[in-house]
Enzyme design. Sequence first.
Site, PDB file in Angstrom:
ATOM      1  CG  ASN A 270     -36.086 -79.390  20.695  1.00  0.00           C
ATOM      2  OD1 ASN A 270     -36.494 -80.506  20.362  1.00  0.00           O
ATOM      3  ND2 ASN A 270     -36.851 -78.518  21.319  1.00  0.00           N
TER       4      ASN A 270
ATOM      5  N   GLY B 147     -39.030 -70.127  21.994  1.00  0.00           N
ATOM      6  CA  GLY B 147     -38.386 -69.257  21.020  1.00  0.00           C
ATOM      7  C   GLY B 147     -39.040 -69.315  19.655  1.00  0.00           C
TER       8      GLY B 147
ATOM      9  CG  ASP C 137     -39.286 -75.449  17.791  1.00  0.00           C
ATOM     10  OD1 ASP C 137     -40.094 -75.664  16.882  1.00  0.00           O
ATOM     11  OD2 ASP C 137     -38.724 -76.357  18.431  1.00  0.00           O
TER      12      ASP C 137
ATOM     13  CB  SER D 136     -27.323 -71.789  17.681  1.00  0.00           C
ATOM     14  OG  SER D 136     -27.506 -73.157  17.424  1.00  0.00           O
TER      15      SER D 136
END
Length: 170
Positions: free
Chosen positions: A25, A33, A35, A122
Site C-alpha cells: 500500500n 494479505g 504484503d 489488487s
Amino acid sequence: MEPTIELISGDITRIKSDAIVNAANSSLLGGGGVDGAIHRAGGPKILEECKEIRDRQGKCKTGEAVITTAGNLPAKYVIHTVGPIWNNDEEKCSQLLANCYRNSLKLAEGLDVKTITFPNISTGVYRFPKDLAAKIAIQEVKNFNSEIIEKVIFVCFDDENEEIYKKLLN
Ligand code: ADP
C-alpha cells in the site's frame, strides 16, 4: 524477446526467483494479505528499507514501484508496487494496474533480473475484478519485450485466480 510465462499456485514467499513483487500500500509500511506474508517471511530488513525509502521520497503513488532487499526470502529483491483500489472507474483503474506491472518490469530490468514473480495485484482487499486484473497482467507481460527478463511467474494464491489464469494462458 517475450518472456516465458509460468503459472504457479501457492505462496509467493516460497518462490525462488530473482525478484518477487509485493502488492504494497502507499505507506510502504506493511499491511495484510500478500504484503503481510512477505514481511513476516522476509524479516525486518525489508521494512527498514521501506522506511528509508519513505523518508527519502514520501509515499509510493498508485501504479509506481520501489525496490528493497528480500531479507530472508529466497529472492534477491522485493519490488513493492501499489495497486489501485477498485472504485468502478474501469478505465482509470485498469491503467493504474497496468502501470504496476510495467513499472515493476522496468525496475527489474534495471537490476538485471532474469526471473520475476508477481502476485495477483489488487485482487484481494482492493477488490479489483479478478478476470480483468488477470487480462491486464498477462497483456502487460506479453507486451514487455526484454533482452534481460527471461521468465515471468504468476503466483495464484486463491483457486479463483488460478482457474482464471489457467484459462487465459491456455
Ligand atoms: P491488494 O490490497 O492489492 O488487493 P492483497 O494482499 O489483499 O492485496 O491481495 C492480492 C492477492 O494476493 C490476492 O489475490 C490474494 O489471494 C493474494 N495473496 C495473499 N497472500 C498471498 C501469498 N502469501 N502469496 C501469494 N499471493 C497471496
